[in-house]
Enzyme design. Structure first.
Site, mmCIF file in Angstrom:
data_model
loop_
_atom_site.group_PDB
_atom_site.id
_atom_site.type_symbol
_atom_site.label_atom_id
_atom_site.label_comp_id
_atom_site.label_asym_id
_atom_site.label_seq_id
_atom_site.Cartn_x
_atom_site.Cartn_y
_atom_site.Cartn_z
ATOM 1 N N THR A 133 0.731 -1.222 0.000
ATOM 2 C CA THR A 133 0.000 0.000 0.000
ATOM 3 C C THR A 133 0.767 1.281 0.000
ATOM 4 O O THR A 133 1.865 1.367 0.511
ATOM 5 C CB THR A 133 -1.001 -0.025 1.127
ATOM 6 O OG1 THR A 133 -2.174 -0.443 0.560
ATOM 7 C CG2 THR A 133 -1.234 1.218 1.825
ATOM 8 N N ALA A 188 2.254 4.464 -8.148
ATOM 9 C CA ALA A 188 1.868 3.184 -8.756
ATOM 10 C C ALA A 188 2.742 2.836 -9.953
ATOM 11 O O ALA A 188 2.964 1.657 -10.244
ATOM 12 C CB ALA A 188 0.393 3.220 -9.159
ATOM 13 N N CYS A 248 6.339 1.870 -7.766
ATOM 14 C CA CYS A 248 6.344 0.866 -6.694
ATOM 15 C C CYS A 248 5.548 -0.370 -7.109
ATOM 16 O O CYS A 248 4.362 -0.262 -7.420
ATOM 17 C CB CYS A 248 5.743 1.468 -5.421
ATOM 18 S SG CYS A 248 5.627 0.292 -4.061
ATOM 19 N N THR A 251 2.169 -1.152 -5.245
ATOM 20 C CA THR A 251 1.119 -0.133 -5.325
ATOM 21 C C THR A 251 0.462 -0.233 -6.691
ATOM 22 O O THR A 251 1.153 -0.337 -7.700
ATOM 23 C CB THR A 251 1.731 1.274 -5.145
ATOM 24 O OG1 THR A 251 2.393 1.339 -3.880
ATOM 25 C CG2 THR A 251 0.676 2.359 -5.214
#
Length: 182
Positions: free
Chosen positions: A10, A164, A167, A170
């Site tokens: 997350t 996003a 990572c 994510t």
């Protein structure tokens, strides 16, 4: 637990600007190298709907902490700072809570805070803060955009999109909660 079975997950970002406060988070939960779920909801309203929260870390631990924060908000209505400090004290001193592995960003109309398992209750500089696996990417992106004419929500969404794209823990399934800020 071996690294292959470690839960990852997350990115959560918060932006306070232009009379609004936003918390945004992605929906990915990973176990090792496997995406277990892509649409988890890690950002939500709590209390009477006047507090928004986002969490990173172990999901069950985060839900436990959210429940505890809601109880503190019942004890200290409309006092997010006080409720958060009281939760942080419990989190740091209680044997059971001390083992919980999660972080939270919480906000109401007046204040934005990060709550950590070490008992820290932190306010952001420059109106932005981020946590989680892609938190540093989201934080850098949000800080770069805070002085533009973009709204708080636009900044949060763009920061999440950038995180996003960098990572692997994510994704771009972004959930956003917004409150009017004082």
């Amino acid at each position: 637990m071996s690294d292959n079975l470690t839960m990852h997950g997350t990115t959560i970002v918060t932006v306070r600007k232009g009379g609004k406060v936003v918390i945004a988070g992605d929906g990915q939960v990973s176990l090792g190298q496997t995406v277990m779920k892509g649409n988890a909801r890690k950002v939500r309203r709590i209390g009477k709907g006047n507090v928004i929260a986002g969490f990173a870390g172990a999901t069950a631990d985060a839900f436990t902490l959210l429940e505890r924060l809601e109880k503190k908000l019942e004890q200290y209505p409309d006092q997010l700072m006080r409720a958060s400090v009281e939760l942080a004290k419990d989190w740091r001193t209680d044997r059971y809570l001390r083992r919980l592995e999660a972080m939270m960003l919480v906000a109401d109309k007046n204040v934005t805070l990060a709550l950590t398992g070490t008992g820290d209750v932190l306010e952001p500089e420059e109106g932005v803060m981020a946590i989680g696996s892609g938190g540093n990417y989201a934080l850098a992106a949000a800080r770069a955009l805070i002085d533009t004419d973009k709204s708080a929500e636009e900044i949060a969404r763009k920061a999440m999109e950038i995180a996003a794209s960098i990572c692997v823990y994510t994704n771009s399934n972004i959930i956003v909660e917004t409150l009017d800020a004082g």
